[in-house]
Motif scaffolding. Structure first.
Motif, mmCIF file in Angstrom:
data_model
loop_
_atom_site.group_PDB
_atom_site.id
_atom_site.type_symbol
_atom_site.label_atom_id
_atom_site.label_comp_id
_atom_site.label_asym_id
_atom_site.label_seq_id
_atom_site.Cartn_x
_atom_site.Cartn_y
_atom_site.Cartn_z
ATOM 1 N N GLY A 1 9.335 6.478 8.443
ATOM 2 C CA GLY A 1 8.760 7.600 8.700
ATOM 3 C C GLY A 1 6.930 8.003 9.744
ATOM 4 N N ASN B 1 0.631 -1.482 -0.231
ATOM 5 C CA ASN B 1 0.290 0.088 0.216
ATOM 6 C C ASN B 1 0.504 1.151 0.473
ATOM 7 O OD1 ASN B 1 -2.072 1.702 0.593
ATOM 8 N ND2 ASN B 1 -2.793 1.053 3.061
ATOM 9 N N ASP C 1 14.494 12.821 -2.432
ATOM 10 C CA ASP C 1 15.466 12.325 -2.844
ATOM 11 C C ASP C 1 15.467 12.654 -4.992
ATOM 12 O OD1 ASP C 1 15.334 10.296 -1.241
ATOM 13 O OD2 ASP C 1 13.629 9.225 -1.292
ATOM 14 N N GLN D 1 19.524 6.188 0.361
ATOM 15 C CA GLN D 1 18.262 6.455 1.099
ATOM 16 C C GLN D 1 16.955 5.497 0.678
ATOM 17 O OE1 GLN D 1 19.551 8.518 -0.191
ATOM 18 N NE2 GLN D 1 18.632 9.462 -1.377
ATOM 19 N N LYS E 1 -2.827 2.503 -4.968
ATOM 20 C CA LYS E 1 -2.563 4.085 -5.483
ATOM 21 C C LYS E 1 -3.193 4.569 -5.431
ATOM 22 C CE LYS E 1 0.936 5.691 -7.996
ATOM 23 N NZ LYS E 1 1.826 6.213 -7.255
ATOM 24 N N THR E 2 -3.051 6.016 -4.751
ATOM 25 C CA THR E 2 -4.187 7.573 -4.965
ATOM 26 C C THR E 2 -3.844 8.175 -6.179
ATOM 27 O OG1 THR E 2 -2.110 8.595 -4.068
ATOM 28 C CG2 THR E 2 -3.245 7.828 -2.600
ATOM 29 N N GLY F 1 4.893 4.436 -4.122
ATOM 30 C CA GLY F 1 6.707 5.379 -4.877
ATOM 31 C C GLY F 1 7.892 4.583 -4.369
ATOM 32 N N THR F 2 8.490 5.437 -4.169
ATOM 33 C CA THR F 2 10.373 5.606 -3.964
ATOM 34 C C THR F 2 10.537 4.054 -3.092
ATOM 35 O OG1 THR F 2 9.890 7.457 -3.714
ATOM 36 C CG2 THR F 2 12.440 6.361 -2.931
ATOM 37 N N ILE F 3 9.976 3.739 -2.190
ATOM 38 C CA ILE F 3 10.016 3.094 -1.184
ATOM 39 C C ILE F 3 9.152 1.880 -1.709
ATOM 40 C CG2 ILE F 3 9.920 1.566 1.293
ATOM 41 C CD1 ILE F 3 12.602 4.091 0.961
ATOM 42 N N THR G 1 3.142 3.949 2.751
ATOM 43 C CA THR G 1 2.751 5.467 2.409
ATOM 44 C C THR G 1 3.562 7.034 2.950
ATOM 45 O OG1 THR G 1 1.461 5.158 4.224
ATOM 46 C CG2 THR G 1 0.935 4.646 1.838
ATOM 47 N N PRO G 2 3.443 7.434 2.558
ATOM 48 C CA PRO G 2 4.142 9.216 3.314
ATOM 49 C C PRO G 2 4.225 8.608 4.997
ATOM 50 C CG PRO G 2 2.910 9.927 1.281
ATOM 51 C CD PRO G 2 2.364 8.424 1.961
ATOM 52 N N GLN H 1 6.521 2.173 7.636
ATOM 53 C CA GLN H 1 8.082 2.263 7.532
ATOM 54 C C GLN H 1 8.934 3.403 8.304
ATOM 55 O OE1 GLN H 1 9.785 0.857 4.676
ATOM 56 N NE2 GLN H 1 7.716 -0.928 5.286
ATOM 57 N N ARG I 1 21.060 13.491 2.410
ATOM 58 C CA ARG I 1 20.786 14.193 0.920
ATOM 59 C C ARG I 1 19.314 15.168 1.513
ATOM 60 N NH1 ARG I 1 16.269 13.129 3.000
ATOM 61 N NH2 ARG I 1 15.045 11.302 1.499
HETATM 62 P P1 NAD Z 1 6.963 8.284 -1.865
HETATM 63 O O1 NAD Z 1 6.456 9.930 -1.586
HETATM 64 O O2 NAD Z 1 8.175 8.083 -2.926
HETATM 65 O O3 NAD Z 1 6.134 7.642 -1.989
HETATM 66 C C1 NAD Z 1 4.771 7.095 -1.202
HETATM 67 C C2 NAD Z 1 3.740 6.769 -2.248
HETATM 68 O O4 NAD Z 1 1.984 6.719 -1.267
HETATM 69 C C3 NAD Z 1 3.168 8.017 -3.458
HETATM 70 O O5 NAD Z 1 3.193 6.669 -4.483
HETATM 71 C C4 NAD Z 1 1.433 8.849 -2.848
HETATM 72 O O6 NAD Z 1 1.197 8.769 -3.682
HETATM 73 C C5 NAD Z 1 1.433 7.239 -2.308
HETATM 74 N N1 NAD Z 1 -0.162 7.685 -0.776
HETATM 75 C C6 NAD Z 1 0.429 8.759 -0.956
HETATM 76 N N2 NAD Z 1 -1.049 8.846 -0.045
HETATM 77 C C7 NAD Z 1 -1.990 7.651 -0.215
HETATM 78 C C8 NAD Z 1 -2.314 7.025 0.820
HETATM 79 N N3 NAD Z 1 -3.903 6.818 1.463
HETATM 80 N N4 NAD Z 1 -2.608 5.475 0.442
HETATM 81 C C9 NAD Z 1 -1.811 4.774 -0.226
HETATM 82 N N5 NAD Z 1 -1.036 4.751 -0.792
HETATM 83 C C10 NAD Z 1 -1.320 6.735 -0.654
HETATM 84 O O7 NAD Z 1 7.573 8.156 -0.182
HETATM 85 P P2 NAD Z 1 8.377 6.788 -0.045
HETATM 86 O O8 NAD Z 1 9.740 8.049 0.027
HETATM 87 O O9 NAD Z 1 8.435 6.081 -0.466
HETATM 88 O O10 NAD Z 1 8.537 6.937 1.914
HETATM 89 C C11 NAD Z 1 7.523 6.318 2.016
HETATM 90 C C12 NAD Z 1 7.758 5.862 3.843
HETATM 91 O O11 NAD Z 1 9.222 5.393 3.393
HETATM 92 C C13 NAD Z 1 7.664 7.222 4.401
HETATM 93 O O12 NAD Z 1 7.409 7.150 5.608
HETATM 94 C C14 NAD Z 1 9.573 7.294 4.775
HETATM 95 O O13 NAD Z 1 9.937 8.378 5.337
HETATM 96 C C15 NAD Z 1 9.704 5.584 4.033
HETATM 97 N N6 NAD Z 1 11.734 5.994 3.964
HETATM 98 C C16 NAD Z 1 12.006 7.020 3.138
HETATM 99 C C17 NAD Z 1 12.959 6.842 2.811
HETATM 100 C C18 NAD Z 1 13.785 7.416 1.210
HETATM 101 O O14 NAD Z 1 14.284 8.069 1.463
HETATM 102 N N7 NAD Z 1 12.305 7.488 0.575
HETATM 103 C C19 NAD Z 1 14.058 5.975 2.686
HETATM 104 C C20 NAD Z 1 13.291 4.677 4.081
HETATM 105 C C21 NAD Z 1 12.399 5.381 4.322
#
Ligand code: NAD
Length: 337
Positions: free
Chosen positions: A110, A7, A171, A301, A33-34, A10-12, A86-87, A108, A168
């Motif tokens: 966050g 669920n 991303d 990261q 995805k949203t 995105g990045t992770i 998710t964020p 995750q 950094r």
């Molecule tokens: P991201 O913004 O790249 O991805 C998050 C995804 O979730 C997006 O596609 C967004 O559209 C989607 N989303 C938003 N609201 C939603 C909902 N209600 N239901 C389902 N999807 C939803 O974020 P990310 O960088 O992948 O970070 C995700 C988590 O991982 C956070 O907790 C972050 O702190 C943690 N994290 C991130 C990194 C990093 O460097 N990017 C590293 C380690 C941990």
């Protein structure tokens, strides 16, 4: 076979989805995805069933020509485990959904540590997450620090850790982040929140951390000082680290001088998305002065938490022990540069 849902793609999430697909004991059930964007399109291209995370937005996907398999509730109901990527803060809002369907969930870094029963790092505390319902895979920085601290504690004992995290700004795809021309103490207060986060993995650890943010997107850099409980030769520490599967000791001969060349190396080596799942410790930087150990490490990261999520899936489903899981994950992903 464990049926895995993601669920938040995105990045992770998208990296975890690809990693899960490579596991012999897991099936990728689908991703939620949203909104329809490039990541939604590539999810479909990769053959991942796409679910709508927000029901009212389902028609946006149809308008974009993307077929939706159903609402996220269906995905969660069918899954053996859900990986919430998710964020920050949204995972906490989703917890109720996972509880309603009695589906174990990974969150995750966050999210707040209090959200879950366990904060997880495979090398350090896999056992704590076995059969748990809610597990937080700690952040990229906490993962990077834990992987170094765990073997040092076991081999020599650790009196105190001091770490400066040069982070950094965002991303590569985060065009709204910064700074773009500055060096920020961030957070400006000392110690930073990273130390307490590492203590969720090692509750009795004495650690102080300082954070900075710089105009870079590729990786974080850690400057580490660990006071050990005994005097150790740097050569012994290097040997200890060489045995750790998720520590890459950068040899001098590669002539890698920073995160730019590290990423280039990963791309040349054929890593997907140029990902570096391992901590990148500069071998020459591993030095000792009395009981003090010093080193520099780069942390990618976007990807170091990916193998940790895969291992956490096995922990919560009770489907393998730590050694088996880490070995399978490493082998399937190709960990070990
Ligand atoms: P991201 O913004 O790249 O991805 C998050 C995804 O979730 C997006 O596609 C967004 O559209 C989607 N989303 C938003 N609201 C939603 C909902 N209600 N239901 C389902 N999807 C939803 O974020 P990310 O960088 O992948 O970070 C995700 C988590 O991982 C956070 O907790 C972050 O702190 C943690 N994290 C991130 C990194 C990093 O460097 N990017 C590293 C380690 C941990």
């Amino acid at each position: 076979m464990q049926q895995v849902a993601i669920n938040g793609y995105g990045t992770i999430g998208k990296r975890v989805a690809d990693a899960v697909r490579q596991q012999p004991d897991m099936d990728m059930l689908g991703v939620a995805k949203t909104r329809p964007n490039f990541e939604a399109e590539t999810a479909i291209d990769k053959g991942f069933p796409l679910y709508a995370a927000i029901e009212e937005r389902e028609e946006l996907f149809a308008e974009a020509g993307l077929e939706i398999a159903g609402p996220v509730e269906d995905l969660v109901a069918e899954a053996d485990v859900v990986v919430d990527a998710t964020p920050s803060g949204i995972g906490a809002q989703n917890k109720e959904l996972y509880e309603e369907h009695d589906t174990p969930a990974l969150y995750q870094g966050g999210e707040d540590a209090e959200l879950t029963d366990v904060s997880f790092n495979a090398r350090s505390n896999f056992e704590n997450a076995v059969d748990a319902d809610h597990v937080r895979v700690v952040s990229c920085n906490t993962t990077g620090l834990s992987r170094v601290i765990a073997p040092l504690r076991e081999a020599y004992g650790v009196e105190k850790v001091r770490a400066t995290l040069v982070r950094r700004g965002g991303d590569p795809g985060q065009s709204d982040r910064g700074p773009i021309n500055d060096i920020l103490p961030n957070p400006v207060t000392i110690p930073s929140h990273h130390g307490p986060d590492v203590e969720t993995i090692f509750p009795d650890l004495d650690i102080d951390t300082l954070g900075m943010k710089v105009p870079a997107t590729l990786m974080h850099m850690h400057s580490l000082n660990v006071t050990l409980e005994e005097e150790v030769d740097a050569a012994d520490v290097r040997e200890l680290f060489a045995d750790e599967s998720r520590l890459f000791l950068i040899p001098e001969r590669l002539d890698i001088d920073g995160s730019g060349t590290l990423k280039e190396y990963a791309l040349d080596a054929g890593r997907p998305r140029g990902d570096i799942w391992e901590n990148c410790v500069w071998e020459e930087s591993v030095s000792t002065v009395g009981r003090d150990l010093y080193l520099f490490q780069g942390i990618h990261q976007e990807s170091d938490v990916v193998p940790e999520n895969v291992d956490a899936i096995r922990a919560v489903t009770g489907s393998a022990d730590a050694a088996e899981s880490i070995e399978t994950t490493n082998e399937t992903l190709g960990i070990g540069l």
